[in-house]
Design an enzyme around this catalytic site. Sequence first.
Site, PDB file in Angstrom:
ATOM      1  N   LYS A 250       0.791  -1.234   0.075  1.00 22.12           N
ATOM      2  CA  LYS A 250      -0.077  -0.159   0.119  1.00 22.12           C
ATOM      3  C   LYS A 250       1.053   1.237   0.112  1.00 22.12           C
ATOM      4  CE  LYS A 250      -4.293   1.135   1.964  1.00 22.12           C
ATOM      5  NZ  LYS A 250      -5.432   1.169   2.995  1.00 22.12           N
TER       6      LYS A 250
ATOM      7  N   GLY B 126      15.833   0.390  -3.857  1.00 21.33           N
ATOM      8  CA  GLY B 126      15.279   1.553  -3.570  1.00 21.33           C
ATOM      9  C   GLY B 126      14.074   1.532  -4.368  1.00 21.33           C
TER      10      GLY B 126
ATOM     11  N   GLU C 122      12.371   6.632  -5.657  1.00 25.26           N
ATOM     12  CA  GLU C 122      12.862   7.744  -6.819  1.00 25.26           C
ATOM     13  C   GLU C 122      12.763   7.205  -8.127  1.00 25.26           C
ATOM     14  OE1 GLU C 122      15.855  11.016  -5.103  1.00 25.26           O
ATOM     15  OE2 GLU C 122      16.288   8.974  -4.212  1.00 25.26           O
TER      16      GLU C 122
END
Length: 744
Positions: free
Chosen positions: A639, A708, A711
């Site tokens: 979520k 990651g 970004e």
Amino acid sequence: MVQKDLQTEPESLDRVDGRPKVTGTATYSAEYAVGNLAHSVLITSTIAKGRIKNINAKAAEESPGVLAVISHLNSPGVPGYPPAKQPAEPAPVGTAFRVFYDELIYFNGQPVAMVVAETLEQANHAASLITIGYEIATHQTDFEANLSKSAVALSVQRSKNSPFQDYGRGNPEAFDAAEVKIEATYTIPTQHHQPMEPHAIIAVWEGEDKLTVYDKNQGVKSAQGNLAQAFKLARENVKVNAQFIGGAFGSGIRVWPHTVAAVLAAKKLKRPVKLVLGRELMFTSVGYRPYTVQKIAIGASKNGILTAMNHEGTGQTSAYEEHLERTILATRAMYACPNVFTKYRLLNLDVNTPTWMRGPGDATGMFALESALDEMAFALHIDPLEFRLQNHADTDPERNLPWSAKSLKECYELGAEKFGWKNRLPAPRSMQKDGMLVGYGMASSLYGFHRHPSKARAVFSRKGSVVVQSATMDIGPGTGTAMTRIASKILGVSPGKIRFDLGDSSLPDAPGQNGSSTIPSVGSAVHVACEALKTKLLKLASEIPGLNLQPDQMTIKNGRIFNLTDASGGISLSDVLKYHNLEQVEVTEESKSGAERDQYSMYSFGCHFIEVHVSPLTGEVRVKRVVTCADVGKIINYKTARSQSIGGIAGGIGMALMEASVMDHRFGRYITNDFVSYHIPVYADVPQIDVIYVDKPDVHVNPIGSKGLGEIAIVGVAAAIANAVFHATGKRVRDLPITVEKLI
Ligand code: MOS
């Protein structure tokens, strides 16, 4: 390949701090109730270069409620600055801006004085009474006009191993010899982070040598180190609190002059001082994405194999500091191409220093590279997706290493399927709907893997609750939620009984929240800390006579330890502590990278498929549909992950279609200095976004298999939109943002 979404991952946690955030009880930096608080406002220069001749502050000082007007004339001085010279000398390149230091002006909007008063209104009024005389020097702020003065950064000249050295592999003449060539220049204007919460600080000195700040930033530990250094304090005597952050996007990675100014004022007055930057000051105080011009030359064979890529990027920086970013680096690793050459240059201008913003460097560089790839695919009459598949890099062509994991092909496949890419007609202007020109565009995405040493403490208390702590941050992605999920799974304790503490410099050491490094770094630390805590708890349980717990069979679930063979037996965690007469069991663990960094090349990968509608009459571009797919290793909490991807896409829409900080070069001053003139996407600008993750753990990067995510969501979006606009209209826009006048 696992394809999950919210529907298939119902155990996804809601934000653990969602309730305090939406009900307004979360405390942000400017909101701490500190007694005897004084209020301050900054006065900033109205010229871009020169020196302060005089400051007339008499009327302000006599104005009601005013406690002090501080400037270089009476600053108590920052102990970490070298003594100012008389007459003042320009700071050597590489010097962070020193606030209230001397009379020199380096940029328009530079803080030159500060009024501190009993109330904000009194401070504001007094500030309006101050007059400053300047000696004006000729400034240069126009990037395009000064481009010929760009040069290799001094820091690069001094560092042989800098990744920003000119780079080359293969044959430098490959481009000239290519069968098909594309050469183009791409421009990105200055853009500002624009978090909802402006930067703010409350500075409180306790005696001469103890400082506490409530400061909006992205790293309490780095801010602590920075302030300790500036004010020559023992690190442990500086406390930095930043529990709730209303967005930052990179603007909070470093300590900026306004923070130091507030600390100085509090020191001088021996009183807590609050400073909140108004929206206008957000344009000159906390960095920005630098104006960047990129030249790309691509060569390919007629059948669509890349033979040459030359990429040169030039970014803007200030006169006193060098900000470098990854602009040209992605080009070296993204595609299998034998002949690649890159150059990176900086242009010093009379402006404040830029900084990292929303996928820094890669978002910029991949706009150019992925636009150029699209131009080449068009020239070759090859489908843009097919072109990328044909040039897929199976290993890292830059480092000659295997990828730790790469499921980019699956991303292409899943994304194209969900989007319906096969329905795209190749010719520009060939698709229409409801009188609008329809464009389908796509782009690849990549983002480097960043993992920093991180510590976490995990404490189980007899009451049955768990507290996990780390000096990490949450600037919006939902750090506490993800960490709670990690802890809950390992410890077999329900999320409701777990609390995760962050944003406090007294907690165990952790990196700031930047470079999409939090889950890979701190998530790993939480993982190893919880594993260690589990081991301790199991051992304590196994020592209790009569339970017959077998070391190789024990597990924890719902707060109980039992043998897998006998779920009805066992003991509750609380009773384990009771038996041993312990109030709590605690561990602190560290997690960091090892030799794998030299054995594998580590990136997150992804792609975006975007449909735009363009009005043939007005040139208005509407983004109608986005499918984004990413391979970031294992997804911790769907979520909140999905929300991050949506946020990144929204940022990409802004970058592509709206965001530009425009300067009036006669004065070197931004004329876009509010949300009326600086446009960011609003709700109506962001369409339905389908988010797909490959969700396969990358077993080489860290114990949790996660890379990651924050970004990579923005990288490539601007190119996908520009490519879709070209497909819709036949017009190739190479300078962002793509506004209507460029399409008519
Ligand atoms: Mo990000 S620009 O590393 O906050």
